[in-house]
Design an enzyme around this catalytic site. Sequence first.
Site, mmCIF file in Angstrom:
data_model
loop_
_atom_site.group_PDB
_atom_site.id
_atom_site.type_symbol
_atom_site.label_atom_id
_atom_site.label_comp_id
_atom_site.label_asym_id
_atom_site.label_seq_id
_atom_site.Cartn_x
_atom_site.Cartn_y
_atom_site.Cartn_z
ATOM 1 N N GLY A 45 64.658 56.774 41.281
ATOM 2 C CA GLY A 45 63.210 56.837 41.406
ATOM 3 C C GLY A 45 62.460 55.550 41.654
ATOM 4 N N GLY A 50 68.414 55.786 44.864
ATOM 5 C CA GLY A 50 68.671 56.121 46.265
ATOM 6 C C GLY A 50 67.814 55.252 47.159
ATOM 7 N N ARG A 100 59.118 62.013 57.052
ATOM 8 C CA ARG A 100 58.345 61.542 55.900
ATOM 9 C C ARG A 100 56.831 61.471 56.164
ATOM 10 N NH1 ARG A 100 58.599 57.461 53.422
ATOM 11 N NH2 ARG A 100 58.531 58.429 51.381
ATOM 12 N N TYR A 144 54.963 64.037 53.690
ATOM 13 C CA TYR A 144 54.329 63.426 52.506
ATOM 14 C C TYR A 144 53.141 62.541 52.874
ATOM 15 C CZ TYR A 144 59.260 64.150 51.189
ATOM 16 O OH TYR A 144 60.523 64.651 51.016
ATOM 17 N N CYS A 165 56.233 70.135 69.076
ATOM 18 C CA CYS A 165 55.017 70.938 69.235
ATOM 19 C C CYS A 165 54.386 71.273 67.897
ATOM 20 C CB CYS A 165 55.359 72.196 70.005
ATOM 21 S SG CYS A 165 56.057 71.773 71.595
ATOM 22 N N GLU A 166 53.912 70.282 67.216
ATOM 23 C CA GLU A 166 53.223 70.425 65.938
ATOM 24 C C GLU A 166 52.238 69.271 65.866
ATOM 25 O OE1 GLU A 166 54.167 72.523 63.211
ATOM 26 O OE2 GLU A 166 55.998 73.306 64.105
ATOM 27 N N TYR A 225 66.024 58.686 53.321
ATOM 28 C CA TYR A 225 65.366 59.951 53.650
ATOM 29 C C TYR A 225 64.875 59.966 55.101
ATOM 30 C CZ TYR A 225 65.622 60.113 48.594
ATOM 31 O OH TYR A 225 66.087 60.078 47.295
HETATM 32 N N1 LLP Z 1 68.636 61.723 41.229
HETATM 33 C C1 LLP Z 1 68.147 62.949 41.471
HETATM 34 C C2 LLP Z 1 68.538 64.061 40.625
HETATM 35 C C3 LLP Z 1 67.244 63.139 42.539
HETATM 36 O O1 LLP Z 1 66.747 64.364 42.769
HETATM 37 C C4 LLP Z 1 66.872 62.045 43.348
HETATM 38 C C5 LLP Z 1 65.939 62.205 44.455
HETATM 39 C C6 LLP Z 1 67.439 60.782 43.073
HETATM 40 C C7 LLP Z 1 68.310 60.659 41.994
HETATM 41 C C8 LLP Z 1 67.131 59.560 43.891
HETATM 42 O O2 LLP Z 1 65.807 59.175 43.796
HETATM 43 P P1 LLP Z 1 65.297 57.839 44.497
HETATM 44 O O3 LLP Z 1 65.927 56.671 43.785
HETATM 45 O O4 LLP Z 1 65.717 57.886 45.918
HETATM 46 O O5 LLP Z 1 63.843 57.880 44.333
HETATM 47 N N2 LLP Z 1 62.543 62.986 50.494
HETATM 48 C C9 LLP Z 1 61.644 62.282 49.614
HETATM 49 C C10 LLP Z 1 62.331 61.843 48.345
HETATM 50 C C11 LLP Z 1 62.950 62.988 47.580
HETATM 51 C C12 LLP Z 1 63.691 62.540 46.352
HETATM 52 C C13 LLP Z 1 64.490 63.662 45.790
HETATM 53 N N3 LLP Z 1 65.302 63.303 44.678
HETATM 54 C C14 LLP Z 1 61.019 61.116 50.370
HETATM 55 O O6 LLP Z 1 61.363 60.888 51.529
HETATM 56 O O7 LLP Z 1 60.142 60.425 49.841
#
Ligand code: LLP
Length: 436
Positions: free
Chosen positions: A262, A298, A335, A339, A366-367, A394
Amino acid sequence: MSFSPVSHTQDDALHIDAKKLAANLPYFDYVNDTLHIDGVDSHTLKQQYGTPLYVYARRAILDNFAAYTQAFASIDSQICYAVKTNSNLAVIKTLAQAGAGFDIVSKGELARVLQVTDGSKVVYSGVGKTPDDIEYALSADIHCFNVEAVSELDTIEAVAARLNKTARISLRINPDVDAKTHPYISTGMKDNKFGISHEQAIAAYLHAKQLPHLQITGIDCHIGSQLLDAQGFSDALDKLIELIDELKTHGITLQHIDLGGGLGVRYIDENPVSVNDFANLLLPRLQKLGLKLYLEPGRSLLANAGVLLTSVDVLKPTEFKNFAIVDASMSELIRPALYQSVMAIIPTKLDTTGDVQTWDIVGTVCESSDFLGKNRALPLAVGDTLAVTGAGAYGFSMACNYNSRPRPCEVMVDDGEHRLIRQREVLDDLWRGEIA
Ligand code: LLP
Protein backbone atom coordinates in the site's frame (compact mmCIF):
# COMPACT_ATOMS: atom_id res chain seq x y z
CA MET A 1 9.18 19.70 0.68
CA SER A 2 10.07 22.21 -1.99
CA PHE A 3 10.23 19.78 -4.87
CA SER A 4 7.61 20.29 -7.51
CA PRO A 5 8.02 19.92 -11.24
CA VAL A 6 4.54 21.37 -11.76
CA SER A 7 3.09 24.72 -12.59
CA HIS A 8 -0.35 25.69 -13.81
CA THR A 9 -0.78 28.21 -16.59
CA GLN A 10 -3.66 30.66 -16.80
CA ASP A 11 -5.99 28.24 -18.55
CA ASP A 12 -5.25 25.73 -15.79
CA ALA A 13 -3.07 23.58 -17.98
CA LEU A 14 -0.65 21.27 -16.25
CA HIS A 15 2.90 22.15 -17.09
CA ILE A 16 5.43 19.55 -16.00
CA ASP A 17 9.12 20.38 -16.01
CA ALA A 18 10.28 17.12 -17.55
CA LYS A 19 13.93 17.58 -16.59
CA LYS A 20 13.02 18.25 -12.98
CA LEU A 21 10.68 15.28 -12.90
CA ALA A 22 13.29 12.95 -14.39
CA ALA A 23 15.91 14.25 -11.96
CA ASN A 24 13.80 12.72 -9.21
CA LEU A 25 13.37 9.38 -10.94
CA PRO A 26 16.41 7.18 -10.40
CA TYR A 27 17.64 5.62 -13.68
CA PHE A 28 15.68 8.07 -15.85
CA ASP A 29 17.47 11.09 -17.20
CA TYR A 30 17.93 13.33 -20.20
CA VAL A 31 21.20 12.94 -22.05
CA ASN A 32 21.59 15.50 -24.84
CA ASP A 33 17.94 16.35 -24.27
CA THR A 34 16.85 12.78 -24.99
CA LEU A 35 15.26 10.56 -22.34
CA HIS A 36 17.47 7.66 -21.35
CA ILE A 37 16.47 4.75 -19.17
CA ASP A 38 19.39 3.31 -17.25
CA GLY A 39 21.79 4.27 -20.02
CA VAL A 40 19.54 3.26 -22.93
CA ASP A 41 18.27 5.90 -25.36
CA SER A 42 14.46 5.82 -25.51
CA HIS A 43 14.61 6.44 -29.28
CA THR A 44 16.74 3.34 -29.78
CA LEU A 45 14.06 1.41 -27.93
CA LYS A 46 11.31 2.93 -30.05
CA GLN A 47 13.20 2.09 -33.24
CA GLN A 48 13.88 -1.47 -32.22
CA TYR A 49 10.62 -2.43 -30.54
CA GLY A 50 8.04 0.10 -31.77
CA THR A 51 5.38 1.80 -29.65
CA PRO A 52 3.35 1.54 -27.50
CA LEU A 53 6.06 0.01 -25.38
CA TYR A 54 6.51 -0.64 -21.66
CA VAL A 55 10.09 -0.24 -20.43
CA TYR A 56 11.30 -1.22 -16.95
CA ALA A 57 14.62 -0.45 -15.28
CA ARG A 58 15.77 -3.62 -13.53
CA ARG A 59 18.11 -1.79 -11.19
CA ALA A 60 15.31 0.52 -10.04
CA ILE A 61 13.19 -2.51 -9.10
CA LEU A 62 16.10 -3.99 -7.16
CA ASP A 63 16.88 -0.71 -5.36
CA ASN A 64 13.24 -0.32 -4.36
CA PHE A 65 13.23 -3.87 -3.02
CA ALA A 66 16.48 -3.31 -1.13
CA ALA A 67 14.99 -0.20 0.50
CA TYR A 68 12.45 -2.47 2.22
CA THR A 69 14.86 -5.19 3.30
CA GLN A 70 17.30 -2.60 4.66
CA ALA A 71 14.64 -0.59 6.46
CA PHE A 72 13.43 -3.71 8.28
CA ALA A 73 16.84 -5.34 8.72
CA SER A 74 16.60 -5.15 12.52
CA ILE A 75 13.78 -7.72 12.65
CA ASP A 76 13.00 -11.03 10.96
CA SER A 77 11.04 -10.12 7.84
CA GLN A 78 9.92 -11.35 4.44
CA ILE A 79 8.95 -8.97 1.65
CA CYS A 80 6.33 -10.59 -0.60
CA TYR A 81 5.96 -8.71 -3.87
CA ALA A 82 2.30 -8.30 -4.92
CA VAL A 83 2.31 -10.07 -8.28
CA LYS A 84 -0.77 -8.24 -9.59
CA THR A 85 1.28 -5.05 -9.82
CA ASN A 86 3.30 -6.27 -12.77
CA SER A 87 3.23 -9.98 -13.41
CA ASN A 88 5.81 -10.29 -16.17
CA LEU A 89 7.96 -13.38 -15.54
CA ALA A 90 11.15 -11.32 -15.84
CA VAL A 91 9.96 -9.03 -13.06
CA ILE A 92 9.03 -11.99 -10.87
CA LYS A 93 12.40 -13.62 -11.55
CA THR A 94 14.32 -10.42 -10.79
CA LEU A 95 12.62 -10.15 -7.43
CA ALA A 96 12.82 -13.88 -6.64
CA GLN A 97 16.58 -13.76 -7.20
CA ALA A 98 16.78 -10.82 -4.80
CA GLY A 99 15.05 -12.89 -2.11
CA ALA A 100 11.45 -11.74 -2.47
CA GLY A 101 8.46 -13.85 -1.65
CA PHE A 102 5.16 -13.25 -3.43
CA ASP A 103 1.64 -12.14 -2.58
CA ILE A 104 -0.75 -13.77 -5.04
CA VAL A 105 -4.51 -13.54 -5.52
CA SER A 106 -5.20 -16.22 -8.13
CA LYS A 107 -4.15 -19.58 -9.45
CA GLY A 108 -2.81 -17.78 -12.50
CA GLU A 109 -0.52 -15.59 -10.40
CA LEU A 110 0.74 -18.63 -8.51
CA ALA A 111 1.38 -20.42 -11.80
CA ARG A 112 3.47 -17.45 -12.91
CA VAL A 113 5.53 -17.56 -9.71
CA LEU A 114 6.05 -21.30 -10.14
CA GLN A 115 7.53 -20.67 -13.59
CA VAL A 116 10.54 -19.09 -11.93
CA THR A 117 10.71 -20.27 -8.32
CA ASP A 118 8.95 -22.49 -5.77
CA GLY A 119 5.93 -21.71 -3.62
CA SER A 120 7.65 -21.66 -0.25
CA LYS A 121 7.53 -17.86 0.13
CA VAL A 122 4.04 -17.35 -1.28
CA VAL A 123 1.14 -15.85 0.64
CA TYR A 124 -2.23 -16.26 -0.99
CA SER A 125 -4.75 -13.42 -0.50
CA GLY A 126 -8.06 -13.11 -2.35
CA VAL A 127 -11.75 -13.13 -1.48
CA GLY A 128 -13.03 -16.03 -3.55
CA LYS A 129 -10.67 -19.00 -3.44
CA THR A 130 -12.26 -22.14 -4.92
CA PRO A 131 -11.43 -25.72 -3.91
CA ASP A 132 -9.51 -26.02 -7.17
CA ASP A 133 -7.41 -22.91 -6.35
CA ILE A 134 -6.77 -24.22 -2.85
CA GLU A 135 -5.69 -27.64 -4.10
CA TYR A 136 -3.27 -26.04 -6.54
CA ALA A 137 -1.77 -23.88 -3.78
CA LEU A 138 -1.51 -26.77 -1.33
CA SER A 139 0.25 -28.86 -3.96
CA ALA A 140 2.74 -26.01 -4.40
CA ASP A 141 3.23 -26.04 -0.61
CA ILE A 142 2.76 -22.29 -0.31
CA HIS A 143 3.76 -20.56 2.88
CA CYS A 144 0.30 -19.44 3.90
CA PHE A 145 -3.31 -18.74 2.94
CA ASN A 146 -4.49 -15.26 3.86
CA VAL A 147 -8.06 -16.27 4.65
CA GLU A 148 -10.76 -13.71 3.92
CA ALA A 149 -13.98 -15.39 5.18
CA VAL A 150 -14.97 -17.90 7.85
CA SER A 151 -16.39 -20.26 5.23
CA GLU A 152 -13.01 -20.25 3.48
CA LEU A 153 -11.57 -21.96 6.58
CA ASP A 154 -13.96 -24.86 6.06
CA THR A 155 -13.19 -25.07 2.36
CA ILE A 156 -9.44 -25.15 3.01
CA GLU A 157 -9.95 -27.75 5.75
CA ALA A 158 -11.94 -29.98 3.39
CA VAL A 159 -9.37 -29.79 0.60
CA ALA A 160 -6.43 -30.27 2.97
CA ALA A 161 -8.13 -33.29 4.57
CA ARG A 162 -8.75 -34.85 1.15
CA LEU A 163 -5.08 -34.35 0.20
CA ASN A 164 -3.89 -35.36 3.65
CA LYS A 165 -1.99 -32.11 4.04
CA THR A 166 -1.80 -29.34 6.59
CA ALA A 167 -2.60 -25.83 5.40
CA ARG A 168 -0.88 -22.90 7.08
CA ILE A 169 -3.32 -20.03 7.51
CA SER A 170 -3.46 -16.41 8.53
CA LEU A 171 -6.69 -14.44 8.87
CA ARG A 172 -6.95 -11.26 6.89
CA ILE A 173 -8.48 -8.78 9.28
CA ASN A 174 -10.49 -5.86 8.00
CA PRO A 175 -9.43 -3.34 10.65
CA ASP A 176 -11.91 -0.65 9.55
CA VAL A 177 -9.37 2.11 9.15
CA ASP A 178 -9.60 4.88 6.61
CA ALA A 179 -6.57 4.66 4.36
CA LYS A 180 -7.43 8.03 2.77
CA THR A 181 -7.02 6.96 -0.80
CA HIS A 182 -9.22 6.63 -3.90
CA PRO A 183 -12.37 4.66 -2.91
CA TYR A 184 -11.68 2.03 -5.59
CA ILE A 185 -8.36 1.14 -3.97
CA SER A 186 -9.36 1.42 -0.33
CA THR A 187 -9.71 -2.08 1.10
CA GLY A 188 -9.64 -1.89 4.89
CA MET A 189 -12.94 -0.23 5.75
CA LYS A 190 -15.92 -2.13 7.02
CA ASP A 191 -17.96 -1.58 3.85
CA ASN A 192 -15.21 -3.14 1.69
CA LYS A 193 -15.53 -6.80 0.68
CA PHE A 194 -12.10 -7.71 2.01
CA GLY A 195 -11.11 -9.62 5.10
CA ILE A 196 -12.83 -10.66 8.30
CA SER A 197 -14.08 -7.93 10.61
CA HIS A 198 -12.21 -7.15 13.78
CA GLU A 199 -15.34 -8.14 15.72
CA GLN A 200 -15.56 -11.61 14.14
CA ALA A 201 -11.84 -12.29 14.26
CA ILE A 202 -11.52 -14.09 17.59
CA ALA A 203 -14.45 -16.40 16.84
CA ALA A 204 -12.94 -17.15 13.43
CA TYR A 205 -9.56 -18.05 14.97
CA LEU A 206 -11.28 -20.28 17.54
CA HIS A 207 -13.11 -22.00 14.71
CA ALA A 208 -9.83 -22.48 12.80
CA LYS A 209 -8.25 -23.97 15.91
CA GLN A 210 -10.84 -26.77 15.83
CA LEU A 211 -9.99 -27.77 12.28
CA PRO A 212 -7.35 -30.52 12.29
CA HIS A 213 -5.80 -29.83 8.89
CA LEU A 214 -5.19 -26.15 9.53
CA GLN A 215 -2.17 -24.70 11.23
CA ILE A 216 -2.69 -21.13 12.42
CA THR A 217 0.49 -19.19 11.69
CA GLY A 218 -0.38 -15.53 11.29
CA ILE A 219 -2.55 -12.49 11.05
CA ASP A 220 -2.70 -10.07 8.15
CA CYS A 221 -4.35 -7.00 6.70
CA HIS A 222 -4.13 -4.85 3.61
CA ILE A 223 -5.88 -1.53 3.95
CA GLY A 224 -5.48 0.05 0.54
CA SER A 225 -3.12 1.31 -2.08
CA GLN A 226 -1.30 4.56 -2.89
CA LEU A 227 -1.26 5.55 0.80
CA LEU A 228 0.77 8.70 1.16
CA ASP A 229 1.14 8.66 4.92
CA ALA A 230 1.71 5.86 7.38
CA GLN A 231 -1.08 6.67 9.81
CA GLY A 232 -3.44 4.05 8.39
CA PHE A 233 -0.76 1.36 8.75
CA SER A 234 -0.10 2.48 12.29
CA ASP A 235 -3.80 2.34 13.22
CA ALA A 236 -4.14 -1.08 11.60
CA LEU A 237 -1.08 -2.37 13.45
CA ASP A 238 -2.60 -1.28 16.77
CA LYS A 239 -5.80 -3.13 15.95
CA LEU A 240 -3.91 -6.30 15.02
CA ILE A 241 -1.83 -6.11 18.20
CA GLU A 242 -5.06 -5.98 20.25
CA LEU A 243 -6.19 -9.17 18.55
CA ILE A 244 -2.81 -10.89 18.95
CA ASP A 245 -2.94 -10.20 22.70
CA GLU A 246 -6.48 -11.48 22.96
CA LEU A 247 -5.62 -14.61 20.99
CA LYS A 248 -2.91 -15.43 23.53
CA THR A 249 -5.53 -15.59 26.25
CA HIS A 250 -7.21 -18.30 24.15
CA GLY A 251 -3.97 -20.23 23.80
CA ILE A 252 -3.39 -19.18 20.19
CA THR A 253 0.12 -17.89 19.48
CA LEU A 254 1.15 -16.65 16.08
CA GLN A 255 4.41 -16.75 14.16
CA HIS A 256 3.93 -13.86 11.79
CA ILE A 257 2.16 -10.58 11.17
CA ASP A 258 1.56 -9.36 7.61
CA LEU A 259 0.74 -5.68 7.12
CA GLY A 260 0.00 -5.96 3.39
CA GLY A 261 1.13 -3.50 0.77
CA GLY A 262 0.00 0.00 0.00
CA LEU A 263 2.83 2.51 0.32
CA GLY A 264 2.25 5.25 -2.19
CA VAL A 265 4.59 6.75 -4.76
CA ARG A 266 5.22 10.15 -6.29
CA TYR A 267 3.61 10.27 -9.72
CA ILE A 268 4.11 14.02 -10.14
CA ASP A 269 4.39 16.03 -6.94
CA GLU A 270 2.95 13.80 -4.21
CA ASN A 271 5.04 13.39 -1.08
CA PRO A 272 4.62 9.80 0.06
CA VAL A 273 6.14 8.66 3.32
CA SER A 274 9.52 7.04 2.69
CA VAL A 275 10.07 3.36 3.35
CA ASN A 276 12.49 4.33 6.13
CA ASP A 277 10.03 6.61 7.89
CA PHE A 278 7.34 3.99 7.49
CA ALA A 279 9.67 1.40 9.06
CA ASN A 280 10.77 3.71 11.87
CA LEU A 281 7.19 4.40 12.83
CA LEU A 282 6.28 0.71 13.07
CA LEU A 283 9.52 -0.91 14.24
CA PRO A 284 9.30 -0.22 17.98
CA ARG A 285 5.93 -2.00 18.15
CA LEU A 286 7.07 -4.79 15.83
CA GLN A 287 10.24 -5.40 17.83
CA LYS A 288 8.20 -5.70 21.00
CA LEU A 289 5.81 -8.11 19.29
CA GLY A 290 8.63 -10.42 18.27
CA LEU A 291 6.74 -11.93 15.31
CA LYS A 292 8.18 -12.32 11.81
CA LEU A 293 7.00 -9.42 9.65
CA TYR A 294 5.55 -9.94 6.19
CA LEU A 295 4.86 -7.04 3.82
CA GLU A 296 3.23 -7.17 0.39
CA PRO A 297 4.40 -4.07 -1.52
CA GLY A 298 3.65 -3.70 -5.19
CA ARG A 299 3.37 -0.15 -6.49
CA SER A 300 6.30 1.17 -4.44
CA LEU A 301 8.59 -1.44 -6.04
CA LEU A 302 7.44 -1.08 -9.64
CA ALA A 303 5.66 2.18 -10.46
CA ASN A 304 8.65 4.42 -10.88
CA ALA A 305 10.78 1.67 -12.37
CA GLY A 306 8.69 1.80 -15.54
CA VAL A 307 7.46 4.03 -18.34
CA LEU A 308 5.04 3.62 -21.19
CA LEU A 309 6.42 5.01 -24.45
CA THR A 310 3.84 6.16 -26.94
CA SER A 311 3.93 7.99 -30.28
CA VAL A 312 1.86 10.98 -31.30
CA ASP A 313 -0.11 9.92 -34.38
CA VAL A 314 -2.59 12.74 -34.91
CA LEU A 315 -2.89 16.32 -33.66
CA LYS A 316 -6.44 17.56 -33.69
CA PRO A 317 -6.97 21.12 -32.51
CA THR A 318 -10.65 22.02 -32.19
CA GLU A 319 -12.49 25.18 -31.18
CA PHE A 320 -12.84 23.85 -27.64
CA LYS A 321 -9.89 21.61 -27.06
CA ASN A 322 -6.73 20.32 -28.62
CA PHE A 323 -6.47 16.56 -28.85
CA ALA A 324 -3.20 14.73 -29.28
CA ILE A 325 -4.05 11.20 -30.35
CA VAL A 326 -1.37 8.73 -29.35
CA ASP A 327 -0.90 5.03 -29.96
CA ALA A 328 -1.41 4.04 -26.31
CA SER A 329 -4.90 4.15 -24.85
CA MET A 330 -6.96 3.01 -21.89
CA SER A 331 -6.46 -0.54 -23.20
CA GLU A 332 -2.75 -0.24 -22.46
CA LEU A 333 -2.97 2.00 -19.37
CA ILE A 334 -6.34 2.24 -17.68
CA ARG A 335 -5.34 4.13 -14.50
CA PRO A 336 -6.32 7.62 -15.72
CA ALA A 337 -9.70 6.38 -16.99
CA LEU A 338 -10.48 4.20 -13.98
CA TYR A 339 -9.19 6.23 -11.05
CA GLN A 340 -8.80 9.68 -12.63
CA SER A 341 -5.11 9.24 -11.87
CA VAL A 342 -2.97 12.13 -12.96
CA MET A 343 0.22 10.62 -14.34
CA ALA A 344 3.14 12.56 -15.75
CA ILE A 345 3.50 12.61 -19.52
CA ILE A 346 6.85 13.95 -20.69
CA PRO A 347 8.48 14.26 -24.10
CA THR A 348 11.34 11.89 -24.84
CA LYS A 349 13.06 14.72 -26.72
CA LEU A 350 13.17 18.09 -25.02
CA ASP A 351 12.19 20.94 -27.30
CA THR A 352 12.70 24.32 -25.71
CA THR A 353 11.84 26.30 -28.82
CA GLY A 354 8.60 24.55 -29.82
CA ASP A 355 5.18 26.14 -29.59
CA VAL A 356 3.65 25.07 -26.26
CA GLN A 357 -0.07 24.41 -26.42
CA THR A 358 -2.53 22.69 -24.14
CA TRP A 359 -3.46 19.16 -25.15
CA ASP A 360 -5.63 16.31 -24.00
CA ILE A 361 -3.48 13.24 -24.59
CA VAL A 362 -5.94 10.57 -25.73
CA GLY A 363 -5.94 7.12 -27.26
CA THR A 364 -7.98 5.79 -30.16
CA VAL A 365 -10.44 3.70 -28.16
CA CYS A 366 -14.12 4.53 -28.65
CA GLU A 367 -14.79 5.85 -25.16
CA SER A 368 -14.59 9.42 -23.90
CA SER A 369 -12.90 8.04 -20.79
CA ASP A 370 -10.00 7.07 -23.03
CA PHE A 371 -7.39 9.60 -22.00
CA LEU A 372 -3.90 9.35 -20.60
CA GLY A 373 -3.77 12.96 -19.47
CA LYS A 374 -5.82 16.13 -19.72
CA ASN A 375 -4.80 19.78 -20.20
CA ARG A 376 -1.13 19.13 -20.65
CA ALA A 377 1.05 22.03 -21.73
CA LEU A 378 3.50 20.58 -24.24
CA PRO A 379 5.10 21.47 -27.56
CA LEU A 380 3.89 18.60 -29.77
CA ALA A 381 4.36 17.47 -33.36
CA VAL A 382 3.13 14.35 -35.12
CA GLY A 383 5.74 11.62 -34.75
CA ASP A 384 6.93 12.77 -31.32
CA THR A 385 7.39 10.18 -28.62
CA LEU A 386 5.99 10.68 -25.14
CA ALA A 387 6.73 8.81 -21.95
CA VAL A 388 4.11 8.20 -19.30
CA THR A 389 6.13 7.82 -16.12
CA GLY A 390 5.11 5.81 -13.08
CA ALA A 391 3.71 3.18 -15.43
CA GLY A 392 5.63 0.16 -14.13
CA ALA A 393 2.83 -0.68 -11.66
CA TYR A 394 -0.72 -1.56 -12.70
CA GLY A 395 0.11 -0.68 -16.29
CA PHE A 396 0.60 -3.76 -18.43
CA SER A 397 -0.97 -6.00 -15.79
CA MET A 398 -4.30 -4.19 -16.28
CA ALA A 399 -3.99 -3.96 -20.07
CA CYS A 400 -6.64 -5.59 -22.21
CA ASN A 401 -7.56 -6.14 -25.83
CA TYR A 402 -10.56 -3.79 -25.92
CA ASN A 403 -11.23 -2.49 -29.45
CA SER A 404 -9.19 -5.51 -30.63
CA ARG A 405 -5.88 -3.87 -29.90
CA PRO A 406 -2.92 -6.25 -29.60
CA ARG A 407 -1.23 -5.64 -26.25
CA PRO A 408 2.15 -3.88 -26.34
CA CYS A 409 5.56 -5.41 -25.80
CA GLU A 410 7.65 -5.06 -22.67
CA VAL A 411 11.38 -4.45 -22.43
CA MET A 412 13.78 -4.66 -19.48
CA VAL A 413 16.79 -2.37 -19.36
CA ASP A 414 19.74 -3.02 -17.15
CA ASP A 415 22.84 -0.84 -17.01
CA GLY A 416 22.95 0.10 -20.69
CA GLU A 417 21.56 -3.22 -21.97
CA HIS A 418 18.01 -3.95 -23.08
CA ARG A 419 16.04 -7.09 -23.83
CA LEU A 420 12.53 -8.00 -24.85
CA ILE A 421 10.63 -9.61 -21.96
CA ARG A 422 7.27 -9.93 -23.69
CA GLN A 423 6.57 -9.92 -27.39
CA ARG A 424 4.11 -7.46 -28.84
CA GLU A 425 0.88 -9.32 -29.54
CA VAL A 426 0.04 -9.98 -33.18
CA LEU A 427 -3.39 -10.11 -34.82
CA ASP A 428 -3.60 -13.90 -34.43
CA ASP A 429 -3.34 -13.46 -30.66
CA LEU A 430 -6.59 -11.50 -30.70
CA TRP A 431 -8.76 -14.50 -31.53
CA ARG A 432 -6.66 -17.28 -30.01
CA GLY A 433 -9.08 -19.79 -28.52
CA GLU A 434 -12.11 -18.44 -30.35
CA ILE A 435 -14.29 -20.73 -32.47
CA ALA A 436 -16.03 -19.16 -35.46
N1 LLP B 1 -1.64 -7.05 -0.99
C1 LLP B 1 -2.92 -7.17 -1.35
C2 LLP B 1 -3.77 -8.15 -0.71
C3 LLP B 1 -3.44 -6.32 -2.35
O1 LLP B 1 -4.73 -6.43 -2.70
C4 LLP B 1 -2.61 -5.36 -2.97
C5 LLP B 1 -3.12 -4.46 -3.99
C6 LLP B 1 -1.26 -5.30 -2.57
C7 LLP B 1 -0.81 -6.15 -1.57
C8 LLP B 1 -0.28 -4.33 -3.18
O2 LLP B 1 -0.59 -3.01 -2.92
P1 LLP B 1 0.38 -1.84 -3.38
O3 LLP B 1 1.65 -1.94 -2.57
O4 LLP B 1 0.65 -2.02 -4.82
O5 LLP B 1 -0.38 -0.62 -3.09
N2 LLP B 1 -4.98 -1.00 -9.75
C9 LLP B 1 -4.87 -0.01 -8.70
C10 LLP B 1 -4.25 -0.58 -7.45
C11 LLP B 1 -5.01 -1.77 -6.91
C12 LLP B 1 -4.35 -2.39 -5.71
C13 LLP B 1 -4.99 -3.69 -5.38
N3 LLP B 1 -4.36 -4.39 -4.31
C14 LLP B 1 -4.10 1.19 -9.23
O6 LLP B 1 -3.65 1.17 -10.38
O7 LLP B 1 -3.96 2.21 -8.54
